[in-house]
Each structure stands twice: as structure tokens, then as C-alpha cells.
Design an enzyme around this catalytic site. Structure first.
Site, short mmCIF file in Angstrom:
data_model
loop_
_atom_site.label_atom_id
_atom_site.label_comp_id
_atom_site.label_asym_id
_atom_site.label_seq_id
_atom_site.Cartn_x
_atom_site.Cartn_y
_atom_site.Cartn_z
N GLY A 195 0.83 -1.19 0.00
CA GLY A 195 0.00 0.00 0.00
C GLY A 195 0.86 1.24 0.00
O GLY A 195 2.05 1.18 0.34
N ASN A 196 0.27 2.36 -0.39
CA ASN A 196 0.99 3.62 -0.37
C ASN A 196 0.01 4.76 -0.55
O ASN A 196 -1.06 4.59 -1.11
CB ASN A 196 2.09 3.66 -1.45
N SER A 201 9.55 3.13 -1.03
CA SER A 201 9.24 1.75 -1.42
C SER A 201 9.70 0.75 -0.37
O SER A 201 10.84 0.79 0.10
CB SER A 201 9.94 1.44 -2.75
N GLY A 202 8.79 -0.15 0.01
CA GLY A 202 9.17 -1.32 0.80
C GLY A 202 9.76 -1.02 2.16
O GLY A 202 10.54 -1.82 2.68
N SER A 260 7.94 4.86 -3.78
CA SER A 260 7.14 3.67 -4.07
C SER A 260 7.22 3.33 -5.55
O SER A 260 7.19 4.22 -6.41
CB SER A 260 5.68 3.95 -3.70
N ASP A 299 4.95 2.38 -7.23
CA ASP A 299 3.70 2.79 -7.85
C ASP A 299 3.65 4.29 -8.17
O ASP A 299 2.62 4.79 -8.63
CB ASP A 299 2.51 2.43 -6.93
N HIS A 304 -3.52 3.82 -2.05
CA HIS A 304 -3.55 2.50 -2.68
C HIS A 304 -3.33 1.46 -1.58
O HIS A 304 -2.43 1.60 -0.75
CB HIS A 304 -2.44 2.41 -3.73
N HIS A 342 -4.02 -3.00 -0.74
CA HIS A 342 -4.60 -4.29 -1.11
C HIS A 342 -5.61 -4.68 -0.02
O HIS A 342 -5.51 -5.76 0.56
CB HIS A 342 -3.51 -5.36 -1.25
N ASP A 374 -23.73 6.81 -0.28
CA ASP A 374 -23.33 8.00 0.47
C ASP A 374 -21.97 8.53 -0.01
O ASP A 374 -21.67 9.71 0.18
CB ASP A 374 -23.21 7.66 1.97
N HIS A 398 -5.56 -6.82 -9.60
CA HIS A 398 -4.61 -6.21 -8.70
C HIS A 398 -5.29 -5.75 -7.39
O HIS A 398 -5.42 -6.55 -6.47
CB HIS A 398 -3.92 -5.06 -9.44
N TYR A 401 -26.28 16.88 5.33
CA TYR A 401 -25.75 15.97 6.34
C TYR A 401 -24.62 16.66 7.09
O TYR A 401 -23.88 17.44 6.52
CB TYR A 401 -25.23 14.71 5.64
#
Lengths: 231, 231, 231, 231
Positions: D28-29, D45-46, D74, D76, D95, D97, D120, D169, D227
Site C-alpha cells: 500500500g501507499n 518503497s518497501g 514507491s 507505484d 492504494h 490491497h 453516500d 490487482h 448531512y
């Protein structure tokens, strides 16, 4: 119970909905009514739960006019007011997009009574409302939701089945007090998850027989109840 | 073990059912028997778990009469007594509406042995009782549940399969001690969830072959067991 | 790494399996090998995780004889030894009855590669072993499991797919180190759950195309990897 | 907001993705853009989340060149840059998973709007991209993902449906700020899980009618929203 006590009870109930995992984000609200005073206490709209205090609760009259509090009431207030009017025996209401009950509501299917966990609390299936019309949605929408719930209980005692699924939306639960409403919302969520998994195991599983339903409901409720520490 | 120790063990077992997520609300109870003294110790009915102490446990004789304790015993006491009578080898019982085992019970389906996790603890399928008749439900209901469980074990050793599903209701588990009963209730819940997901992946998955079932059960139980730190 | 360091790493790995929810009860074990010294370090059998210390780890030689430690090694030791012999490139092994991977193992189905989460770690489907025969189960059972895993990898690099499902049983994972083995066991569990839910949404969902599988696997592994802080 | 503030906001957003259970491992990022300064701030990254600090965030220009920070961005990043270029109204991207949204992405199916929880936040179905070609995957892969997302929004306002599923993905979500992007990723995950369970209860459940979709989306967004505590 004073209005101050009711504000504390309503605040606690709203926080309990979060604590028990029934509410994510701000998708939920609880209220209570003081019928003698003609007042309803309800959660404010869209306020983060982390910061919610009893003093943030909004007090309205039975027409929905704010009589105490600086914040706007939940947008679902007209639904609550319609339910208090339709069901004179109830004292509190809890609304939450709890996961499994919401899935049943989205599927527009009543939750059948497939076991004694359900029967201990709800005397028969938990009904689903009829979807609202285009006119209802674009008119006084939140009031129309309340009216659709009342219609789903025609001829049925709202304290014998203290919850409903609003079609395409999510459940509402109620009870003699707002704490009871939260408890019923919790049991409803478990019954909804159990029903989904029961039907996954046995797709055509029938509802429990009437004698088992009555036995379990009446073991816990009414004059002949013998569950718990009643004497 | 003295009655005082048994009260502590039963209280611990009831709290363990909650700690391990098997009991929600007050849907569950555990008990133990002292066969020499002719006493059963069981959870009181409908008491919140947060406040439960060993001294709240109720001691009854084998006819179910309270001999010690100020609270009413669990409404499920007659079921426990019937099981202690039918299964002379067991020393403790745990009942919980644990989620996945309850779904199988509601589906009125036995849990097939689909893998070694199940086989390590239960030698074959975990059976489901036959639904009770109208007369059973309206007669001595909780005792009739116990009798229906005993019937489901005709010709089967209750220590080789130390759990059952009560149709439309939920599981009961048992063991040589009440702590074992809780452990079996926990493994049953995992086996129930595994079986549901296994059948979701492969709807017609068959039970494990008999040689694998026996191998795993006997690797852990009986004279030839070699699992753990036995010497 | 010294044997003392390996005992700490193996103890940590066993506790990590519990911490990450892969192991319930005592259903799991991890080991590491020192190939130069000809020693394998493994969890003792049936010991509660709460009390596990590095000094409880059992050191054996490659024939499985205990050379250090007071406790009996895991009953799965012969499986570990068979894997270390069959896969010379691996340094650690983790076995756990993690929920979703176990459901696939019980269903006797390989986990197809349905997305990039899987492809990032496993280059293609995670295979399932062929069920053991009656003779295998009643002979040197735990060694036969290892042999069945080795057969499932004929022609396949065990570091390109560092996990397997043992039919009717549960997964094994491995890696260059025991910490890697635990990481692979964790990703396997997520990939197994994702695959189940993907097929629930789209029952005939095909595996990802080969170019996407290779892209993701090789983005993280091998000489051309560019994920993470490699330079 | 200064670049220093943006680095803190992006770091917080990345940690929120983990806190809310959307990110496992390093899958994720999150990023944010300062359009005036021509800078994008993104997760490295990582890097393990436990140790992540605002100073670890990487600052790049709109061509993706690092202008501040010691770590690699990243992998991505090119996807994020393509989205910032295609969607001028967005200020942040997340992003992850996350489990159920990833299952829908792996199934290559758009998430239909089956209820008001979804409505909503997302005005209609959350689309899925067209799978990439062999050439796209082996060319500038991460940029091609961004381009495929932009194509899926042809003729659609990215702030009316602030999330997408990348085929095979996982999801991307966005918003006016990176905190909004995280909120949208969280609601997406719940909507994805609800949709799966709704279809399990009622396999052919249709999307909500257009008037209900519009009512709920517009009750929360735009000029006529009522709302929350708007006045």
C-alpha cells in the site's frame, strides 16, 4: 429519568454502538424519548464519536424543533420521530449500518428465524420494508422511512420483534429503553450473520418450528419467563 | 478436587468461553461434576460475565436441587444433568452459541470430518440431534435436549467425539474436566468454520479417509499417543 | 548464525506464527537448519506458546536424533527433515493450520494465482499434495508427508513457490531463513482468503496472465528486482 | 500547505491505512500533490510501517524525479503521477490491497451500488479497469496502470466516484486531500464486503434505484447537502 440523564444514556448508547463494532465512520445514531415531557434526545449529525459528550446530544420536541443544544440533530431524526409516534410502547431507538444486517437490508430480504439465538429475542422473522417510491425519496425522505417501517409492522407488536431492515439501507432496532435498543441491534447483527452462514451450509434451511420459537421467546419475555434471576 | 476448587474451575471455564469469543451476551454456560460427592457446579442464569465470581457458581445435587448458592442455576441445568447421567466418563460440560458451530446446528447438519484439525480432536463427524417434538418442547424442555443428545451418541464413545450440535440451537461440548470441555468447544468452533469454508471451495469435498482419521485421533489420544511431551 | 542465535530465531518465528493469528492451540511449528553444522532447530511438541523460550527449542542432527534439549521435538520433525533434504536452497520452515490455507488444503485444491498479491510472492499456483496411501499413513507417516511435498515440486524451484498445501491437512511454507518462512506463511494465508472470496464473486475467475505473474514476481525477486530500497 | 506539512499528512495517511487494517505487509501507499509547487510527496518503497517518519517521505517533481529524500519512492509512483495528471481536481491518492476490494479487483468485476452506505460516498458502481496488454505490462507498467484508470473514468467525474479497481490487482482511491483518499479507501472496503455478502444472500440483487443513489450522494455532497454540521 431527567433530560440530563437521558442525554447521558443516549450518549452512552451511541458510544456503545461503536464499541461493539456496529457503527463505522458516522453511520449510526441512537435516541430516547421522554413521553411525559414530550422530548426526544438524539445524536448530532456527522460528529466524530471520539469527541462526543452528553452535552452534545440534541433535545427536540415531538415536531422535531430543537429546544436544547448547539448542534444540528442527526438527519435521521424524522425517522425516529415517526417510530416514536407509531410505536407508543418504545422508549429508545438505535440505527447502525452493522455489517451483516445491512447486507440483508441491501438484499431486500427479511431475516428468517433459523435458530434459538434469534428466537430468544425476536418472535419470528425480522421484516424488511417495501422500497420507497421516487416521490417518497424526493419528498420528506427520512419521515417516509419511518412510515415504511410502521407499515411493515401492521398487526405485529413492535416489542415482540424489536428490529427492522430498511430496504437498500440498513437496520433500525428499538426497545423499552435506548440501552435495550442497542442490545437488540447487537443481537440482530449476530442473528443476521448466523442466518447467512446457516443458508451457506444448507441453502433451503427452513425457519424453526413455531413451538420452538414461542418456547425460546417466552422463556425470556413476558409473565411466564423463567430465564435469568427472576423470582 | 474440593467443591471450592470446582467452583473456581467452573467460573474460570465460563470466563474462558467469553475470552475466546465463543460466548456473546449470556448465551453460554459451563459446569463440572463431582461424582463422589454427587454434586454439580454450574453457572447462574443470566448473570453478566464481567462480575462473575467463583462464589456466584451454583451447587446442585444430581436431582437439580440447589444445595449451595444464592442465585438460580442456568436454565440449561437439566440438559447438563441428563448428560452427566448418560455419559459416566465425562467430568465437565461447556455450552456456547459459538458462531460457526451454531450455524451448522441451525442448518441441522452434522459437521463432517474434512481434515486433520478436526480428526486430532473428534473421531469422525460431530453429530446433530434430531429436532424435538412439540411435546418435548412444551414438556421438560431442557431435559429433553439432554436426552436427544444421548440418543445421538448411541453406540458411540462420548470421549472419542466430545461435542454435539443441538438441532436449531447450538453446540454442547464436554470432556474429562471442564477445562477440557472448553478446549473441545474451541476446537469445534474452528472445525466448524473450516468445514464451511472447505465446502465453499469444493462443494462435494468428502470426509478424510478412515486411516487418516484414526492416525490423527490416536496420535493424540489413547495408549499409543505420541504427540506432546508424553514419555 | 550460531546454534544459540538459531534457537532464538526459531523461538521468535514460532511466537510470530501465534502473534499473526496463523496458529491456534498448538497447531503449528517452525524450524531452521544450519547446513554446515548438520543441525536442525525445531519447536518442542505440544508445549504452550505462552511459556516458550529459546532454551526450549530442540536441536537435532540430520537423522532426527536429539543432540540438545530436554523436550521431545515436534511430531512433524520428519516432515521438516525430508524438506531440508529435498530442497537444498531453503533455510527455514513454518507449518501452521492457518484458517483459509487449511480450508484449501482440506478441499484438496491448489490455490490458483488470481491476483498480484499472490504473484508478488508465489510464481504460480500453490500446489496441493496427492493424498497419502493407507500404507504411508500407517508407516513413517510424518516422513511420507515430506516426501509427498517434494513430489509436488518436481521440476519446480521451491524458492519461486515457497509454500504447499498438504492434502486434508494444512500448509507448509519455507524460505531462505525461518523469518522468511513465517512471512511466506502469512502471505499464503492472505492469498488463500483472497482466492476464496474472488471465486465467491466470480466462480470461474481465471488465473492472472503469465506476463502479469512474471512481472510481479520478478519486480520483487531476482536480479532485475526494483521493489524496495535495492540500489 | 507547506511541503513539510504535506510530508506529515502523507506519513499520517500511510499509517492510517495500516491502523484501519487496509494494508498488510507493505502492500500500500499514499501520496499528496502540491499543484502550485509542482511537487508530489509519496511513501518510500518497501519500508516497514513501524519505523516510518515524515522525513522518510519522498518528494518528487511532476516528472517523477526525486527532489528531496534519501529513499526510493514507491514503485507505484508513475501510477500516482498519471492520476494527478488525468484528474486535476484531486489532491491525494491512497492504494491498498484491502481484502474485499482486492477480491473484487481479482474477479475483474465492478462493485455495484447495492445500498446507501455505498451511495453516500460513490455515485454509482466503482469501475474496474480493462486488463493491461502484454506490451503494457512489459513496458512502462506502473504508468500504464494509471492510464488504464483514467480510461475507466472517461465521461465521469473522479470526485463523484473517488475509487477504482485495477483488474487482477487492487483498488486505488483518491480525494481532495490525502486524508479524504484514506477515508474513501476505508468506505470502499466496507462497500466491497457488503456487496459480496449481499450477493451471497440474494445472488441477483439489483443496484439501488437512481433516485435513491442521487438522494444519498447529494445529501452528503455538493451545494444541497444537509448531512453533518453544515449551516
Amino acid at each position: 429519568m431527567s433530560i440530563a440523564d437521558l442525554k447521558k444514556a443516549v450518549c452512552d448508547a451511541n458510544l456503545d454502538l461503536v464499541f461493539h463494532g456496529l457503527v463505522k465512520f458516522t453511520f449510526g445514531n441512537a435516541s430516547a424519548i421522554d413521553r411525559e415531557a414530550g422530548r426526544v434526545v438524539i445524536k448530532p449529525s456527522g460528529v466524530p464519536y471520539e469527541k462526543m459528550k452528553p452535552r452534545d446530544m440534541v433535545v427536540v420536541d415531538l415536531a422535531g424543533q430543537v429546544v436544547e443544544g448547539d448542534l444540528k440533530p442527526s438527519v435521521d431524526l424524522p425517522t425516529h420521530l415517526a417510530l416514536y409516534e407509531a410505536f407508543p410502547s418504545i422508549g429508545g431507538i438505535a440505527h447502525a449500518h452493522s455489517h451483516y444486517a445491512t447486507a440483508w437490508a441491501q438484499a431486500c430480504r427479511a431475516i428468517p428465524c433459523l435458530g434459538t439465538t434469534h428466537a430468544d429475542y425476536f418472535r419470528g422473522e425480522v421484516p424488511v420494508t417495501t422500497p420507497l417510491t421516487h416521490e417518497d425519496v424526493n419528498g420528506d425522505y427520512e419521515h417516509a422511512i419511518g412510515a415504511s417501517i410502521a407499515r411493515a409492522f401492521t398487526g405485529r407488536d413492535p416489542l415482540e420483534c424489536s428490529a427492522v431492515l430498511v430496504a437498500n439501507h440498513a437496520p433500525f432496532a428499538w426497545g423499552a429503553t435506548v440501552a435495550d435498543a442497542v442490545e437488540h441491534a447487537r443481537v440482530l447483527e449476530e442473528a443476521a450473520a448466523l442466518a447467512l452462514h446457516t443458508l451457506a451450509i444448507s441453502p433451503g434451511a427452513p425457519p424453526v418450528p413455531g413451538h420452538l420459537l414461542d418456547k425460546h421467546f417466552l422463556r425470556k419475555h413476558g409473565n411466564a419467563a423463567y430465564y435469568g434471576q427472576r423470582r
